[in-house]
Motif scaffolding. Structure first.
Motif, PDB file in Angstrom:
ATOM      1  N   SER A 105       0.844  -1.216   0.086  1.00 35.23           N
ATOM      2  CA  SER A 105      -0.015  -0.048  -0.010  1.00 35.23           C
ATOM      3  C   SER A 105       0.905   1.208  -0.025  1.00 35.23           C
ATOM      4  N   GLY A 106       0.335   2.269  -0.797  1.00 33.87           N
ATOM      5  CA  GLY A 106       1.194   3.584  -0.654  1.00 33.87           C
ATOM      6  C   GLY A 106       0.295   4.578   0.016  1.00 33.87           C
ATOM      7  N   GLY A 107      -0.510   4.118   0.776  1.00 41.92           N
ATOM      8  CA  GLY A 107      -1.474   4.829   1.584  1.00 41.92           C
ATOM      9  C   GLY A 107      -0.918   5.599   2.779  1.00 41.92           C
ATOM     10  N   ASN A 108      -1.960   6.091   3.574  1.00 41.21           N
ATOM     11  CA  ASN A 108      -1.428   6.786   4.782  1.00 41.21           C
ATOM     12  C   ASN A 108      -0.505   5.798   5.870  1.00 41.21           C
ATOM     13  N   THR A 109       0.729   6.254   6.079  1.00 41.07           N
ATOM     14  CA  THR A 109       1.664   5.294   6.954  1.00 41.07           C
ATOM     15  C   THR A 109       1.157   4.998   8.155  1.00 41.07           C
ATOM     16  N   GLY A 110       0.856   5.929   9.129  1.00 41.08           N
ATOM     17  CA  GLY A 110       0.050   5.837  10.276  1.00 41.08           C
ATOM     18  C   GLY A 110      -1.078   5.046  10.291  1.00 41.08           C
ATOM     19  N   ALA A 111      -1.979   5.301   9.269  1.00 43.85           N
ATOM     20  CA  ALA A 111      -3.393   4.484   9.327  1.00 43.85           C
ATOM     21  C   ALA A 111      -2.828   2.885   9.038  1.00 43.85           C
ATOM     22  N   LEU A 112      -2.020   2.654   7.944  1.00 42.92           N
ATOM     23  CA  LEU A 112      -1.572   1.389   7.672  1.00 42.92           C
ATOM     24  C   LEU A 112      -0.864   0.630   8.596  1.00 42.92           C
ATOM     25  N   MET A 113       0.035   1.002   9.444  1.00 47.65           N
ATOM     26  CA  MET A 113       0.355   0.635  10.750  1.00 47.65           C
ATOM     27  C   MET A 113      -0.520   0.306  11.801  1.00 47.65           C
ATOM     28  N   ALA A 114      -1.698   1.133  11.921  1.00 48.13           N
ATOM     29  CA  ALA A 114      -2.600   0.849  12.806  1.00 48.13           C
ATOM     30  C   ALA A 114      -3.389  -0.332  12.614  1.00 48.13           C
ATOM     31  N   VAL A 115      -3.835  -0.193  11.100  1.00 52.13           N
ATOM     32  CA  VAL A 115      -4.756  -1.390  10.631  1.00 52.13           C
ATOM     33  C   VAL A 115      -4.085  -2.793  10.739  1.00 52.13           C
ATOM     34  N   SER A 116      -2.719  -2.714  10.481  1.00 48.05           N
ATOM     35  CA  SER A 116      -2.022  -3.960  10.059  1.00 48.05           C
ATOM     36  C   SER A 116      -1.637  -4.532  11.677  1.00 48.05           C
ATOM     37  N   ARG A 117      -1.633  -3.585  12.851  1.00 47.48           N
ATOM     38  CA  ARG A 117      -1.157  -4.016  13.968  1.00 47.48           C
ATOM     39  C   ARG A 117      -2.600  -4.736  14.664  1.00 47.48           C
ATOM     40  N   LYS A 118      -3.576  -3.818  14.299  1.00 47.05           N
ATOM     41  CA  LYS A 118      -4.975  -4.497  14.639  1.00 47.05           C
ATOM     42  C   LYS A 118      -5.582  -5.607  14.284  1.00 47.05           C
ATOM     43  N   GLN A 119      -5.116  -5.962  12.910  1.00 45.22           N
ATOM     44  CA  GLN A 119      -5.486  -7.129  12.275  1.00 45.22           C
ATOM     45  C   GLN A 119      -4.617  -8.189  12.216  1.00 45.22           C
ATOM     46  N   LEU A 120      -3.333  -7.791  12.106  1.00 44.67           N
ATOM     47  CA  LEU A 120      -2.401  -8.970  12.201  1.00 44.67           C
ATOM     48  C   LEU A 120      -1.730  -9.175  13.531  1.00 44.67           C
ATOM     49  N   GLY A 121      -1.735  -8.309  14.527  1.00 44.78           N
ATOM     50  CA  GLY A 121      -0.899  -8.450  15.748  1.00 44.78           C
ATOM     51  C   GLY A 121       0.493  -8.630  15.569  1.00 44.78           C
ATOM     52  N   MET A 122       1.327  -8.699  16.578  1.00 39.31           N
ATOM     53  CA  MET A 122       2.762  -8.399  16.575  1.00 39.31           C
ATOM     54  C   MET A 122       3.491  -9.736  16.825  1.00 39.31           C
ATOM     55  N   ILE A 123       4.595 -10.055  16.078  1.00 43.02           N
ATOM     56  CA  ILE A 123       5.311 -11.362  16.365  1.00 43.02           C
ATOM     57  C   ILE A 123       5.543 -11.562  17.593  1.00 43.02           C
ATOM     58  N   GLU A 124       5.572 -12.656  18.203  1.00 45.55           N
ATOM     59  CA  GLU A 124       5.905 -13.015  19.461  1.00 45.55           C
ATOM     60  C   GLU A 124       7.206 -12.655  19.749  1.00 45.55           C
ATOM     61  N   GLY A 125       7.281 -11.900  21.190  1.00 48.87           N
ATOM     62  CA  GLY A 125       8.657 -11.170  21.682  1.00 48.87           C
ATOM     63  C   GLY A 125       8.884 -10.226  21.158  1.00 48.87           C
ATOM     64  N   VAL A 126       8.084  -9.620  20.226  1.00 47.24           N
ATOM     65  CA  VAL A 126       8.560  -7.999  19.758  1.00 47.24           C
ATOM     66  C   VAL A 126       7.539  -7.199  20.277  1.00 47.24           C
ATOM     67  N   ASP A 127       8.149  -5.941  20.858  1.00 45.32           N
ATOM     68  CA  ASP A 127       7.464  -5.134  21.735  1.00 45.32           C
ATOM     69  C   ASP A 127       6.750  -4.127  20.553  1.00 45.32           C
ATOM     70  N   ARG A 128       7.611  -3.445  19.602  1.00 51.34           N
ATOM     71  CA  ARG A 128       7.153  -2.481  18.700  1.00 51.34           C
ATOM     72  C   ARG A 128       7.587  -2.995  17.301  1.00 51.34           C
ATOM     73  N   PRO A 129       6.857  -2.385  16.314  1.00 56.02           N
ATOM     74  CA  PRO A 129       7.286  -2.668  14.687  1.00 56.02           C
ATOM     75  C   PRO A 129       8.296  -1.463  14.518  1.00 56.02           C
ATOM     76  N   ALA A 130       9.013  -1.963  13.354  1.00 53.64           N
ATOM     77  CA  ALA A 130      10.123  -0.843  13.036  1.00 53.64           C
ATOM     78  C   ALA A 130       9.899  -1.087  11.405  1.00 53.64           C
ATOM     79  N   VAL A 131       9.883   0.280  10.923  1.00 55.01           N
ATOM     80  CA  VAL A 131       9.913   0.525   9.421  1.00 55.01           C
ATOM     81  C   VAL A 131      11.349   0.244   8.796  1.00 55.01           C
ATOM     82  N   THR A 132      11.470  -0.259   7.849  1.00 58.44           N
ATOM     83  CA  THR A 132      12.725  -0.366   6.953  1.00 58.44           C
ATOM     84  C   THR A 132      12.834   0.642   5.852  1.00 58.44           C
ATOM     85  N   ALA A 133      14.363   0.928   5.441  1.00 54.71           N
ATOM     86  CA  ALA A 133      14.522   1.803   4.278  1.00 54.71           C
ATOM     87  C   ALA A 133      15.866   0.943   3.622  1.00 54.71           C
TER      88      ALA A 133
END
Length: 357
Positions: A105-133
């Motif tokens: 998605s090329g959409g709103n970054t904050g919204a995409l992060m929120a929707v992804s966390r809501k629907q997919l959850g976090m990997i076990e043992g990881v506190d926060r997501p990180a964005v790569t470049a």
């Protein structure tokens, strides 16, 4: 999930500044250059049908209609409450339900992060997501994270970012032992604040399998001193935007220099093939696509202003990661490192008590 479904990609066709035209053209560009994955476009069917008809490479793609679009100004909480009829939400839902392997998605970054966390959850043992470049270097490419998901990060999160970045780089390049460095104000062990020195100590002591380089400075990013550069989202985002601005400035200076006189124009004509290669190497689109590491699913954020080539880069990244088990590697490594850290801490505490006695 069947074998054929393992390769399906969900594309949020309505995300991005250029609208669905650039997205469809980008997928077509990727297919022209060898992409084999099945594609599902999520968005306005009335807009997508003529665009797909004009790009015959995408004729086998499926369209899933979505009534609404997440705008670039929408607040993440608003999207979580009222965005279930949007193309972004539907595309991420396809990942959560196991229908597709990755979403772009090329959409709103904050919204995409929120929707992804809501629907997919976090990997076990990881506190926060990180964005790569992906960062171009003389050696090829380096990965920098985090570049915007977190304003700050503590020592545990920096350690997790390092583990995720290492696994991601290995999945992307198949380099067995990528080198990892922590971004700091100096390369010496005593430089920086206590938080980053603690993170370095944990990586050295508790993750012996990692090829940990130590501290790196800002100029080491573009030099390619290490394969993976780890920092907090505030610093990483400033570094990324500074580099993008410097690249644009350099490109403008080159353009002005080569068009400033008749002799310069003649020289530029003779140098055209080399200048074309330089332009391609400086094009941010060639490295477009930030992955949300830590999310329990493959989510690739394309730059909102990406053209067809940039969209193709993000789509190809999603395809290359779709069947790599790097998330399982992150889970096992985080768990092992934390267990080693606890054992080391217990051993040091026992030694101190014995010395006191």
């Amino acid at each position: 999930m069947t074998k054929s479904q393992d390769h399906v990609l969900a594309i949020d066709a309505m995300g991005g500044d250029a609208g669905p035209k650039a997205v469809v053209e980008g997928v077509a560009y990727a297919i022209q250059r060898g992409l084999k994955n099945k594609i599902i476009f999520f968005g306005d069917k009335a807009q997508l049908e003529p665009l797909i008809a004009a790009a015959p490479e995408t004729r086998d793609a499926e369209i899933r209609h979505a009534d609404n679009v997440v705008s670039m100004t929408d607040k993440p909480m608003h999207v979580l409450r009222r965005g279930r009829d949007t193309s972004m939400w539907a595309a991420v839902t396809a990942v959560s339900e196991g229908e597709v392997s990755a979403v772009v998605s090329g959409g709103n970054t904050g919204a995409l992060m929120a929707v992804s966390r809501k629907q997919l959850g976090m990997i076990e043992g990881v506190d926060r997501p990180a964005v790569t470049a992906l960062w171009p270097t003389p050696r090829g490419r380096s990965v920098v994270l985090d570049v915007g998901a977190n304003v700050d990060a503590d020592e545990n999160q920096l350690v997790q970012f390092a583990i995720m970045g290492e696994a991601f780089f290995r999945a992307l390049t198949e380099v067995e032992r990528p080198t990892v460095g922590l971004l700091n104000v100096g390369a010496e062990d005593l430089k920086g604040h206590e938080l980053i020195r603690t993170a370095a100590r944990v990586l050295r002591e508790a993750d012996p399998d990692m090829s940990f380089h130590g501290f790196v400075e800002g100029n080491d990013i573009s030099k390619g001193t290490v394969d993976v550069v780890v920092t907090d989202g505030f610093t990483g985002n400033v570094a990324l935007k500074s580099a993008e601005g410097a690249a644009r400035l350099l490109g403008e200076w080159i353009k002005q220099t080569l068009t400033g006189s008749l002799n310069a124009k003649l020289g530029a004509l003779m140098m055209a093939p080399g200048l074309k290669k330089l332009k391609d190497r400086m094009d941010p689109g060639s490295n477009n696509g930030g992955v949300f590491l830590g999310i329990n699913g493959i989510v690739v954020k394309s730059h909102g202003g990406a053209d067809a080539r940039g969209v193709a880069s993000a789509v190809n990244m999603a395809a290359s990661l779709a069947n790599r088990p790097f998330r399982d590697e992150i889970i096992s490594t985080v768990q092992a490192v934390m267990e080693r850290r606890a054992r080391l801490s217990d051993a040091k505490e026992t030694t101190v008590k014995a010395a006191v006695v």
